[in-house]
Structure formats: C-alpha cells, structure tokens
Design an enzyme around this catalytic site. Structure first.
Site, PDB file in Angstrom:
ATOM      1  N   PRO A  12       0.844  -1.201   0.000  1.00  0.00           N
ATOM      2  CA  PRO A  12       0.000   0.000   0.000  1.00  0.00           C
ATOM      3  C   PRO A  12       0.873   1.242   0.000  1.00  0.00           C
ATOM      4  CG  PRO A  12       0.033  -1.011   2.179  1.00  0.00           C
ATOM      5  CD  PRO A  12       0.766  -1.944   1.270  1.00  0.00           C
ATOM      6  N   CYS A  95       2.944   3.543   9.131  1.00  0.00           N
ATOM      7  CA  CYS A  95       3.181   4.827   8.467  1.00  0.00           C
ATOM      8  C   CYS A  95       3.693   5.860   9.469  1.00  0.00           C
ATOM      9  CB  CYS A  95       1.902   5.334   7.813  1.00  0.00           C
ATOM     10  SG  CYS A  95       2.121   6.906   6.938  1.00  0.00           S
ATOM     11  N   HIS A 166       7.502  -4.428   7.992  1.00  0.00           N
ATOM     12  CA  HIS A 166       8.496  -3.596   7.316  1.00  0.00           C
ATOM     13  C   HIS A 166       9.754  -3.645   8.177  1.00  0.00           C
ATOM     14  CE1 HIS A 166       9.431   0.338   4.979  1.00  0.00           C
ATOM     15  NE2 HIS A 166      10.551  -0.224   5.406  1.00  0.00           N
ATOM     16  N   GLY A 207      10.223  -3.990   2.752  1.00  0.00           N
ATOM     17  CA  GLY A 207      11.276  -3.022   3.021  1.00  0.00           C
ATOM     18  C   GLY A 207      12.528  -3.244   2.200  1.00  0.00           C
ATOM     19  N   GLY A 228       7.282  -2.502  -2.814  1.00  0.00           N
ATOM     20  CA  GLY A 228       6.608  -1.217  -2.900  1.00  0.00           C
ATOM     21  C   GLY A 228       7.048  -0.439  -4.119  1.00  0.00           C
ATOM     22  N   ARG A 229       7.937   0.511  -3.901  1.00  0.00           N
ATOM     23  CA  ARG A 229       8.342   1.378  -5.001  1.00  0.00           C
ATOM     24  C   ARG A 229       9.031   0.636  -6.142  1.00  0.00           C
ATOM     25  NH1 ARG A 229       6.810   3.896  -1.033  1.00  0.00           N
ATOM     26  NH2 ARG A 229       6.172   6.076  -1.111  1.00  0.00           N
TER      27      ARG A 229
END
Length: 332
Positions: A12, A95, A166, A207, A228-229
C-alpha cells in the site's frame, strides 16, 4: 491466511496504489495481492465512500488498508466496506508521517500494542475476511527484540490472521516519510526470527526489496514478500511473478494486448467523467531499460495531461518502445 502457499504483494502506497494503479498491475500479474492506499476510518465514515472504496472486479485479490486507532470507528469502517467485497482488511501500524501521527495511528501505534490488539479484536468480530496487520520492527528508542514480539503476540492473541513486517524502525521525530524508508537500517533477520518462533503464523516481509531474486530468497524464510516502489517504478517486474513465485506456465507477456486493455479501461474511465492522466500516470515506469522507454515516458507524462487527451495517447506511447529485449529486462 494460512501458511504454505507463498504470497507476493504490492505494498500500500499513499497517492500511488489507487484503483487505476491496481487495475494496471493486475493486467501484468494474475496472482499478486494488491493493496489499496491507506484509507482513514473517519474518511470512510464521513467521506465519499464510493470514491474511496469502489474498485474494478478485475483487481481481485485486493486488500483494503485502514488507518485508525479507535476500535468503534474501525468496526464501522469495516462494516461499510464489507459490501464492496475486499479479500482482506489490513490495519496500518507502520506509516510514520506527521499527519498520521497527529491522528494517533500508523507507526506510533507500535508504542501502544494493547490499542492495536483492541482494534484487531473488534475488527475481527465483524469481518468475514482475514484481518491483518502491517507494522515496523519498532519506533524511536524501542528495542525491536522486545517491542516487535510483544506487538505480534498481542495482535495474534486478538485474532489477527497475518502480520506484514516492514523490516526497519520508524523514527517519529526528525525523519520524513521518505527518509524513514531509506535511513533506518534494514533488519531482515529479526523478521525471520519472528517467523521461526511462530511457525503456524503467516509472516510477510517488506522493506528495501528490489528484485524477484531477492523476493525468492526471502520466501525461503517467511510466507510472503511485499514490494513497494520497486514494483511501482518498474511495473514490468510483475510480469515474472506468476511464473517464478506461483508456478504458472512460463509465457511472455503480450504487450500489445496489455496496451489494448489499458486503452479500453481508460476509455471507460473517461466516459465516466475521469481524465486520462489519472490512469496513465501509473504506467510511466513500465518499460524502464528498454529502447524507446524515454520517449514512452515523455508521451505519457506530457500528452496525457492535455485537455481532451484520450486512449490514443497510450497507443502512441507503446509505439515508441522496442519490445524485442523486454524478456531480458523483465527477468534481470
């Protein structure tokens, strides 16, 4: 969520993993678990529910990530979201942004594991689908060897079906969200140890994971891996997920068919009052490393934002790319 079959997920990401992004990613991988952006419980209760929660049926399996720390509000959010048909509900305990901290949720909940457990217990009581947690290994001066197992034990006792970790601390003061993704050192070994101590519990890792080779290595130790990215900025990495991690027959992706599906999707979105840029912005990183990728990015970045831009912009962008070396780039 049972252990056994591995899970590969796209993390997310606020402002990134919206419904258009997820539809695009689903065209590349049939099996990846896709997550929404974090949606705050208060926004679901008081805000535009249809815009926040609706999604295309093609996105399944898709998980809704919630932000919040009030069990009653989270229960109401879960109940409101239920008819939309998500496959999982996930609570954000990771977050580190100032905005999230001001609402007393996200990573700062690592400091109050009893609150997280109360939230999970309440959500589980009204949810027909798995309820999971995504957390950090600790925050600020916490000792992860103490804080992480305490959080895990509490949420698992409360009924959590899985935990995604993470593998970094979050520093709540002094680091931006971007810095919190890069500066605190990664500690994959502690995540492995959490799994070893809980063999019957689904433990996933997140992570700093950049490649499918790295993902496959992590899956030797844990049940799930989350990119993620790396998946967002070069979505072509998803093209090998089904074959490498889920045992699907090896097959090269039909890029022209992908183009046509995204053009049709964009046309429907525009007909419903949307703009091409809302779809095209998620596609910009698709062909990183291929001849013509720069021109592809230019076309999507400049032409898709113009007034009246239509699906033909996607066709023009794809036409700029030489796909002959796509398999080698995707597999790298």
């Amino acid at each position: 969520m049972k252990t056994g079959r591995p899970i590969f997920a796209v993390a997310p990401m606020i402002d990134w993993t919206d419904r258009h992004c997820r539809y695009f990613h689903r065209q590349i991988s049939r099996n990846a678990l896709l997550y929404t952006e974090m949606v705050v419980a208060d926004a679901i209760i008081h805000g535009p529910r249809e815009r926040l929660l609706s999604f295309d049926a093609a996105e399944h399996p898709v998980a809704l990530q919630l932000g919040g720390s009030d069990p009653d509000k989270l229960v109401k959010a879960v109940e409101i979201a239920a008819p939309y048909g998500y496959d999982e509900i996930n609570l954000n305990v990771g977050c580190p942004s100032d905005r999230v901290q001001s609402g007393t949720f996200g990573a700062c909940l690592m400091l109050t594991p009893e609150t997280v457990a109360a939230c999970i217990k309440a959500m589980k009581a009204v949810s027909a689908v798995p309820v999971t947690v995504k957390c950090r290994i600790g925050v600020d001066e916490q000792d992860p060897e103490v804080a992480l197992p305490e959080l895990l034990d509490r949420v698992l006792d409360a009924g959590a079906d899985a935990v995604w970790i993470h593998a970094r601390k979050a520093w709540l003061k002094g680091l931006s969200p971007k810095e919190n993704r890069e500066i605190p050192p990664l500690d994959y070994e502690i995540v492995y140890r959490m799994k070893q101590a809980r063999p019957g519990v689904f433990v996933g890792i997140n992570g700093g994971i950049q490649t499918l080779d790295a993902a496959a290595e992590h899956l030797r130790h844990v049940d799930g891996v989350m990119l993620g990215r790396a998946a967002y900025q070069n979505a072509a990495v998803l093209a090998d997920v089904d074959q490498r991690l889920f045992g699907a027959p090896e097959a090269e992706i039909d890029w022209n068919a992908l183009r046509d599906r995204m053009m049709a999707y964009a046309e429907r979105h525009i007909a419903d009052g949307g703009r091409l840029q809302q779809v095209a912005r998620h596609m910009v990183g698709l062909f990183t490393g291929l001849p013509g990728a720069r021109r592809y990015r230019q076309i999507l970045s400049t032409d898709a934002v113009k007034t009246g831009a239509g699906p033909e912009v996607i066709a023009a962008a794809f036409a700029a790319v030489d796909f002959s070396g796509a398999k080698e780039v995707v597999s790298a």
